[in-house]
Scaffold this motif. Structure first.
Motif, PDB file in Angstrom:
ATOM      1  N   GLU A 187     -27.799  25.900  60.129  1.00  0.00           N
ATOM      2  CA  GLU A 187     -27.685  26.907  59.521  1.00  0.00           C
ATOM      3  C   GLU A 187     -26.673  26.572  58.531  1.00  0.00           C
ATOM      4  O   GLU A 187     -26.632  26.994  57.858  1.00  0.00           O
ATOM      5  CB  GLU A 187     -27.722  28.034  59.971  1.00  0.00           C
ATOM      6  CG  GLU A 187     -28.945  28.936  59.947  1.00  0.00           C
ATOM      7  CD  GLU A 187     -29.015  30.296  60.488  1.00  0.00           C
ATOM      8  OE1 GLU A 187     -30.452  30.742  60.549  1.00  0.00           O
ATOM      9  OE2 GLU A 187     -27.738  30.995  61.137  1.00  0.00           O
ATOM     10  N   ARG A 222     -32.324  29.916  56.627  1.00  0.00           N
ATOM     11  CA  ARG A 222     -31.143  30.205  55.984  1.00  0.00           C
ATOM     12  C   ARG A 222     -30.409  29.395  56.159  1.00  0.00           C
ATOM     13  O   ARG A 222     -30.220  28.235  56.744  1.00  0.00           O
ATOM     14  CB  ARG A 222     -30.887  31.317  56.160  1.00  0.00           C
ATOM     15  CG  ARG A 222     -30.332  31.247  57.583  1.00  0.00           C
ATOM     16  CD  ARG A 222     -29.336  32.901  57.270  1.00  0.00           C
ATOM     17  NE  ARG A 222     -29.526  33.282  58.791  1.00  0.00           N
ATOM     18  CZ  ARG A 222     -28.902  34.415  59.129  1.00  0.00           C
ATOM     19  NH1 ARG A 222     -28.028  35.367  58.214  1.00  0.00           N
ATOM     20  NH2 ARG A 222     -28.405  34.633  60.821  1.00  0.00           N
ATOM     21  N   GLY A 232     -28.929  36.437  50.313  1.00  0.00           N
ATOM     22  CA  GLY A 232     -27.890  35.530  51.566  1.00  0.00           C
ATOM     23  C   GLY A 232     -26.728  36.791  50.524  1.00  0.00           C
ATOM     24  O   GLY A 232     -26.523  37.833  50.023  1.00  0.00           O
ATOM     25  N   HIS A 233     -25.814  35.973  51.206  1.00  0.00           N
ATOM     26  CA  HIS A 233     -24.435  36.482  50.562  1.00  0.00           C
ATOM     27  C   HIS A 233     -23.229  35.333  50.953  1.00  0.00           C
ATOM     28  O   HIS A 233     -23.703  34.148  50.637  1.00  0.00           O
ATOM     29  CB  HIS A 233     -23.984  37.468  51.868  1.00  0.00           C
ATOM     30  CG  HIS A 233     -24.356  35.988  53.220  1.00  0.00           C
ATOM     31  ND1 HIS A 233     -25.039  36.614  54.226  1.00  0.00           N
ATOM     32  CD2 HIS A 233     -22.557  35.597  52.959  1.00  0.00           C
ATOM     33  CE1 HIS A 233     -24.618  35.561  55.330  1.00  0.00           C
ATOM     34  NE2 HIS A 233     -23.327  34.863  55.103  1.00  0.00           N
ATOM     35  N   MET A 275     -24.312  31.981  52.176  1.00  0.00           N
ATOM     36  CA  MET A 275     -25.574  32.048  53.202  1.00  0.00           C
ATOM     37  C   MET A 275     -26.775  32.254  52.520  1.00  0.00           C
ATOM     38  O   MET A 275     -26.687  32.768  52.056  1.00  0.00           O
ATOM     39  CB  MET A 275     -25.398  32.427  54.314  1.00  0.00           C
ATOM     40  CG  MET A 275     -26.336  32.284  54.984  1.00  0.00           C
ATOM     41  SD  MET A 275     -26.233  30.327  55.969  1.00  0.00           S
ATOM     42  CE  MET A 275     -24.834  30.372  57.255  1.00  0.00           C
ATOM     43  N   VAL A 276     -27.403  30.963  51.939  1.00  0.00           N
ATOM     44  CA  VAL A 276     -28.337  31.258  51.382  1.00  0.00           C
ATOM     45  C   VAL A 276     -29.947  30.991  51.602  1.00  0.00           C
ATOM     46  O   VAL A 276     -30.461  30.211  52.959  1.00  0.00           O
ATOM     47  CB  VAL A 276     -28.337  30.470  49.812  1.00  0.00           C
ATOM     48  CG1 VAL A 276     -29.447  31.162  48.913  1.00  0.00           C
ATOM     49  CG2 VAL A 276     -26.950  30.580  49.450  1.00  0.00           C
ATOM     50  N   ARG A 277     -31.304  32.399  51.476  1.00  0.00           N
ATOM     51  CA  ARG A 277     -32.135  31.747  52.013  1.00  0.00           C
ATOM     52  C   ARG A 277     -32.918  31.150  51.346  1.00  0.00           C
ATOM     53  O   ARG A 277     -32.684  30.343  50.451  1.00  0.00           O
ATOM     54  CB  ARG A 277     -33.203  33.300  52.474  1.00  0.00           C
ATOM     55  CG  ARG A 277     -32.399  34.123  52.280  1.00  0.00           C
ATOM     56  CD  ARG A 277     -33.815  35.584  52.608  1.00  0.00           C
ATOM     57  NE  ARG A 277     -34.420  34.556  53.532  1.00  0.00           N
ATOM     58  CZ  ARG A 277     -34.951  34.896  54.926  1.00  0.00           C
ATOM     59  NH1 ARG A 277     -33.953  35.421  55.803  1.00  0.00           N
ATOM     60  NH2 ARG A 277     -36.412  34.489  55.285  1.00  0.00           N
ATOM     61  N   TRP A 319     -32.487  28.560  47.699  1.00  0.00           N
ATOM     62  CA  TRP A 319     -31.152  27.519  47.815  1.00  0.00           C
ATOM     63  C   TRP A 319     -31.426  26.146  47.425  1.00  0.00           C
ATOM     64  O   TRP A 319     -30.559  25.559  47.247  1.00  0.00           O
ATOM     65  CB  TRP A 319     -30.942  27.048  49.730  1.00  0.00           C
ATOM     66  CG  TRP A 319     -31.752  26.530  50.629  1.00  0.00           C
ATOM     67  CD1 TRP A 319     -32.880  25.803  49.638  1.00  0.00           C
ATOM     68  CD2 TRP A 319     -32.461  26.593  51.669  1.00  0.00           C
ATOM     69  NE1 TRP A 319     -33.687  25.341  50.703  1.00  0.00           N
ATOM     70  CE2 TRP A 319     -33.423  25.188  51.919  1.00  0.00           C
ATOM     71  CE3 TRP A 319     -31.902  27.244  52.893  1.00  0.00           C
ATOM     72  CZ2 TRP A 319     -34.238  24.730  53.190  1.00  0.00           C
ATOM     73  CZ3 TRP A 319     -32.238  26.406  53.796  1.00  0.00           C
ATOM     74  CH2 TRP A 319     -33.590  25.796  54.095  1.00  0.00           C
TER      75      TRP A 319
END
Length: 367
Positions: free
Chosen positions: A257, A288, A317-318, A336-338, A342
């Motif tokens: 991840e 992610r 995500g965030h 951090m992206v799904r 992404w």
């Protein structure tokens, strides 16, 4: 701004006297020690790092030493990176994982000898985990924190400065290798490594009594190189995609991840305690993953909490780190992206403390 109250639980470093004389303006707490974060200003420190040379007090990068017949076995139990081909004198970036495959730390490991290793740790109490593994498996190994304090020399003029103090042979140290060099009769490991993309070295200073003599020698030798005291720079490290443990990744994340799959040889890293869990992740892939995030619009504030990444009214995500980059004239970030969002060029929104701003997902970082 509130002050940090000193105590024995918050340790100074062998270089604190030099840091204070250089006019440090801010600290953070890292491995129960003081880590400088600003000298002149974040922006001034950023520009100087890219153009000259800086001396960093990174004694907070504490060493976990493994010594004894089972040192190599224990080291392999800690990481999914296959260490069988590693030779003394090499440094490896090694994700350290728990039994679930979650990241516990992302240190650099130095192999001093077949039976002696240093793990130069990021900000977490890794010593206790390593001691627990060694005791639980009844390994013949001593696990301790030696009196070793890293001092970094970073920036484009770092080779010249280091050669003036340690001799021209230091120029021959290859990336992620280390050699032994003498300073005032004390042999010290010097590695070509560091927490910036500008090039440089990390000196593993042996003994607190050598801290200020070495600091002063570097400062004196580098006067005409415009040497300054410095520190890891938030803008530059985000531009370069250097992740921060505890900010951009925690034990809730696997190495895959965090974009660290290339450092995992899960099928051959026999003995790693998180191997079974990571085998599933390596086969199925993460859902992610860390991405570079360009945040459009006004300069963003410092990111001291997770900022939600939104696709319409759905969080996907965030953002965990962000800063305005003077060189790239945009806000740079780590997120951090799904997997559904992404891909390069995906347009999303981020909710910052000052409002909602549009972002673009990038596959690669800026430098």
């Amino acid at each position: 701004m509130a002050l940090i109250s000193p105590s024995r639980r918050l340790r100074r470093t062998p270089f604190s006297e030099g840091v204070e004389a250089a006019g440090v303006k801010a600290y953070t707490v890292y491995n129960h020690m003081l880590l400088p974060t600003v000298f002149r200003s974040v922006e001034e420190d950023y520009h100087h790092l890219k153009s000259a040379v800086q001396v960093w007090d990174v004694a907070v990068e504490r060493q976990v030493e493994l010594r004894g017949p089972d040192a190599g076995r224990l080291m392999q139990m800690l990481t999914p990176r296959d260490l069988r081909g590693m030779m003394p004198g090499q440094c490896y970036y090694v994700p350290i994982v728990d039994e679930t495959g979650g990241m516990l730390n992302d240190p650099v490991a130095l192999k001093l000898a077949e039976d002696r290793w240093w793990i130069s740790i990021a900000d977490s109490d890794l010593l206790f985990w390593v001691k627990g593994i060694a005791y639980g498996y009844r390994l013949d190994v001593l696990v301790d924190e030696p009196d070793i304090s890293p001092l970094a020399v970073q920036g484009p003029k770092s080779d010249e400065l280091m050669a003036r103090v340690f001799g021209d042979a230091v120029r021959d140290v290859k990336f992620f290798r280390f050699g032994w060099f003498d300073f005032k009769g004390r042999s010290m490991a010097v590695a070509r490594s560091g927490y910036s993309k500008q090039g440089g070295f990390e000196i593993y200073v042996d003994g607190a009594d050598m801290g200020m003599p070495l600091w002063n020698a570097l400062m004196e030798a580098g006067k005409d190189l415009d040497v300054h005291a410095g520190c890891p720079n938030g803008i530059e490290r985000i531009e370069g995609g250097l992740l921060s443990y505890g900010n951009d990744m925690t034990d809730e994340n696997t190495p895959h991840e965090c974009g660290l799959g290339r450092f995992c040889n899960t099928s051959t890293a026999i003995g790693c305690v998180g191997r079974d869990a990571l085998l599933r992740v390596s086969q199925e892939g993460p859902v992610r993953q860390v991405r570079a995030i360009e945040i459009h619009g006004d300069a963003v504030p410092g990111c001291d909490r997770l900022w939600p990444l939104m696709a319409g009214d759905r969080q996907v995500g965030h953002v965990s780190s962000a800063a305005y980059s003077p060189d790239f004239v945009t806000n740079v970030g780590v997120g951090m992206v799904r997997m559904t969002h992404w891909d390069e060029g995906t347009e999303l929104d981020v909710v910052t403390p000052t409002g909602v701003q549009p972002v673009t997902v990038k596959e690669t970082f800026w430098i």
